[in-house]
Motif scaffolding. Structure first.
Motif, short mmCIF file in Angstrom:
data_model
loop_
_atom_site.label_atom_id
_atom_site.label_comp_id
_atom_site.label_asym_id
_atom_site.label_seq_id
_atom_site.Cartn_x
_atom_site.Cartn_y
_atom_site.Cartn_z
N LYS A 151 0.83 -1.20 0.00
CA LYS A 151 0.00 0.00 0.00
C LYS A 151 0.86 1.26 0.00
CE LYS A 151 -3.91 -2.07 2.54
NZ LYS A 151 -3.40 -3.43 2.77
N LEU A 152 2.01 1.19 0.68
CA LEU A 152 2.91 2.33 0.74
C LEU A 152 3.40 2.70 -0.65
CD1 LEU A 152 4.53 4.37 2.38
CD2 LEU A 152 6.24 2.61 2.81
N ASN A 153 3.74 1.69 -1.45
CA ASN A 153 4.15 1.94 -2.83
C ASN A 153 3.04 2.59 -3.65
OD1 ASN A 153 6.77 1.05 -2.55
ND2 ASN A 153 6.60 -0.66 -3.95
N PHE A 154 1.80 2.15 -3.43
CA PHE A 154 0.68 2.75 -4.16
C PHE A 154 0.53 4.22 -3.81
CE2 PHE A 154 -0.64 -1.62 -5.05
CZ PHE A 154 -1.14 -1.50 -6.34
N SER A 155 0.69 4.55 -2.52
CA SER A 155 0.56 5.96 -2.12
C SER A 155 1.66 6.80 -2.76
CB SER A 155 0.60 6.09 -0.59
OG SER A 155 1.90 5.94 -0.07
N GLU A 156 2.88 6.23 -2.85
CA GLU A 156 3.99 6.99 -3.42
C GLU A 156 3.87 7.12 -4.93
OE1 GLU A 156 7.34 6.27 0.04
OE2 GLU A 156 7.49 5.06 -1.78
N THR A 157 3.40 6.07 -5.61
CA THR A 157 3.16 6.16 -7.05
C THR A 157 2.17 7.28 -7.35
OG1 THR A 157 3.60 3.82 -7.44
CG2 THR A 157 2.28 4.95 -9.09
N SER A 158 1.11 7.37 -6.54
CA SER A 158 0.09 8.39 -6.76
C SER A 158 0.68 9.79 -6.61
CB SER A 158 -1.05 8.18 -5.75
OG SER A 158 -2.23 8.80 -6.19
N THR A 159 1.56 9.97 -5.63
CA THR A 159 2.20 11.27 -5.43
C THR A 159 3.12 11.60 -6.60
OG1 THR A 159 2.04 11.16 -3.03
CG2 THR A 159 3.79 12.55 -3.93
N ILE A 160 3.91 10.63 -7.06
CA ILE A 160 4.79 10.83 -8.21
C ILE A 160 3.96 11.18 -9.45
CG2 ILE A 160 6.43 9.70 -9.78
CD1 ILE A 160 7.35 8.03 -7.29
N ALA A 161 2.82 10.53 -9.61
CA ALA A 161 1.94 10.81 -10.75
C ALA A 161 1.43 12.25 -10.72
CB ALA A 161 0.76 9.83 -10.76
N ARG A 162 1.12 12.76 -9.53
CA ARG A 162 0.68 14.16 -9.43
C ARG A 162 1.81 15.11 -9.82
NH1 ARG A 162 -2.14 11.88 -5.12
NH2 ARG A 162 -0.70 12.55 -3.49
N ASN A 163 3.07 14.73 -9.50
CA ASN A 163 4.21 15.55 -9.92
C ASN A 163 4.29 15.63 -11.44
OD1 ASN A 163 4.88 15.84 -7.23
ND2 ASN A 163 6.48 14.27 -7.25
#
Length: 445
Positions: free
Chosen positions: A15-27
């Motif tokens: 789940k931690l990876n999913f949260s970080e992917t989402s943040t990178i996607a917003r960047n």
């Protein structure tokens, strides 16, 4: 140049990876990229890697090939845990252009001067002791619930685990920033937030190796419970030695925290727990389960367990099996042990043959199915609240009750991301629970 550029993401692991992917996607979105599905043609494919199991390593090559098949000219970047642990290995995979380690992944757009294919993978990774700062993350848009990262890294030295090598020391987001992110998620109409991290019970340690806890996990829960607009808060995996009575009792009385805990055990044998360098014995685990069930009899308790760890004799495995069989838990996540480079366990005696590891894994998965069935049966005729998911799966819509019973009903788009009061009636042939609406009016729409 980015106005018409497309980016796609693939996330392996937790789940931690999913949260970080989402943040990178917003960047990427902030830089003018448009996001597309990984199966679609994109200019850049970003793969967020995992290194918890050997299988996650192997899957990486398959995913790179998948991207290249869709667009052979696309720029392929690897980030995440495996990228930190084995950057050169990933860079050698045919088609990979960029590999970013633990500190660089959130700055990925800075490395994209142009998207021309490289003759070889370019590596930017740090020594892991440089990963001493915190980057907050949360996932939205992908699911009905959001994963909110509150903590990163780990100071524990479990003998089988590469996470401290991949993510660095334990460090946390500020309480103010967690609450700000939770409010942002709530404003987007998301009904459920799952708290995630590497070792969330250790929440409160600051950056730069500051071991002092500015706040405790319990104080975090208290503060989040006050954020308006959040219907549900769910605690993801939390170590048994860090799950305190005050937190359990607070969840029992909370209006937003749900009665669902996922608590890693890894082994029911104290001998193996010592070899693993876990920070508790099986007796403490029993105590945690009993406490939860005392104040929340209807609660769901999930368990992580490792099979085939070095030194796991037949006797010790059966000790674990019996321990779990007698415990009032709801389901298991079973991990088959695999040797990881640079871990003490990889050098230990008493290696369990692969064939026996697989046999034991199958036994525990069977036990998990039995436990889940028994838990579901115990919930029949009870009244619960269900949050419906957003996907049409073969003509059905699925949802989870607050205590993590999975239900389904014929697809109805009006039910997506809504909460309803239901009565659980029977278990279907597929193992999911059928229900009746107590009333047709949505609690939240």
């Amino acid at each position: 140049m980015n106005a018409t550029k497309k980016v796609a993401f693939y996330t392996l692991g937790c789940k931690l990876n999913f949260s970080e992917t989402s943040t990178i996607a917003r960047n990427f979105k902030d830089e003018g990229f448009s996001r597309v599905d990984f199966s679609e043609k994109a200019d850049i494919y970003v793969i967020n890697t995992c290194s918890v199991t050997e299988n996650a390593d192997k899957r990486f090559k398959t995913i790179v090939k998948k991207a290249q098949k869709v667009n052979p000219d696309a720029f392929v970047a690897a980030v995440g845990c495996y990228a930190q642990l084995k950057p050169e290995e990933l860079a050698d995979v045919h088609g990979v252009d960029l590999v970013l380690g633990a500190t660089e992944k959130f700055k990925i757009t800075d490395y994209l001067n142009d998207l021309s294919k490289n003759d070889f993978g370019e590596v930017h990774s740090c020594e892991i002791d440089e990963a001493d700062f915190y980057v907050g993350s949360y996932s939205i848009g992908d699911r009905t619930r959001a994963f909110l990262k509150v903590q990163d890294g780990c100071d524990y030295k479990c003998t089988y685990c590469t996470i401290p090598l991949a993510r660095g020391i334990s460090r946390s987001d500020t309480l103010g920033n967690v609450l700000k992110n939770a409010a942002e998620i709530s404003e987007k109409g998301i009904k459920e937030i799952v708290l995630t991290g590497v070792n969330i019970g250790d929440y409160g340690k600051g950056e730069f190796g500051n071991k002092k806890h500015e706040h405790t996990f319990f104080e975090l829960c208290e503060a989040l419970d006050e954020v308006s607009g959040i219907e549900r808060l769910r605690i993801s995996s939390i170590e048994p030695n860090l799950l305190k009575n005050e937190t359990i009792d607070f969840v029992a009385d909370s209006n937003t925290f749900v009665p669902h805990f996922h608590i890693p055990l890894q082994s029911g044998s104290n001998d193996l727990l010592k070899l693993m360098r876990r920070r508790y014995m099986s007796e403490l685990y029993v105590d945690r389960v009993k406490r939860i069930k005392k104040v929340m009899p209807h609660s769901c308790i999930g368990v992580d367990v490792i099979v085939g760890f070095p030194g796991e004799t037949e006797e010790r495995f059966l000790e674990t099996y019996q321990f779990l069989n007698e415990l009032d838990i709801s389901y298991l996540h079973v991990f088959t042990y695999s040797e990881r480079d640079n871990t003490p366990a990889a050098e230990m005696d008493g290696v369990v043959p692969t064939k026996i590891r697989k046999k034991r894994s199958k036994m525990l998965r069977g036990l998990s199915a039995k436990k889940r069935r028994a838990f579901y049966e115990s919930q029949l005729d009870s009244t619960r609240t269900v949050l419906f998911e957003g996907e049409n799966k073969k003509g059905y819509i699925h949802g989870f009750t607050e205590n993590y019973v999975k239900v389904k009903t014929p697809w109805n788009p009006e039910l997506v991301n809504t909460l309803h009061t239901i009565q659980l009636t029977e278990i279907g042939e597929d193992g999911l629970v059928r229900f009746e609406f107590v009333n047709e009016k949505a609690i939240a729409s």
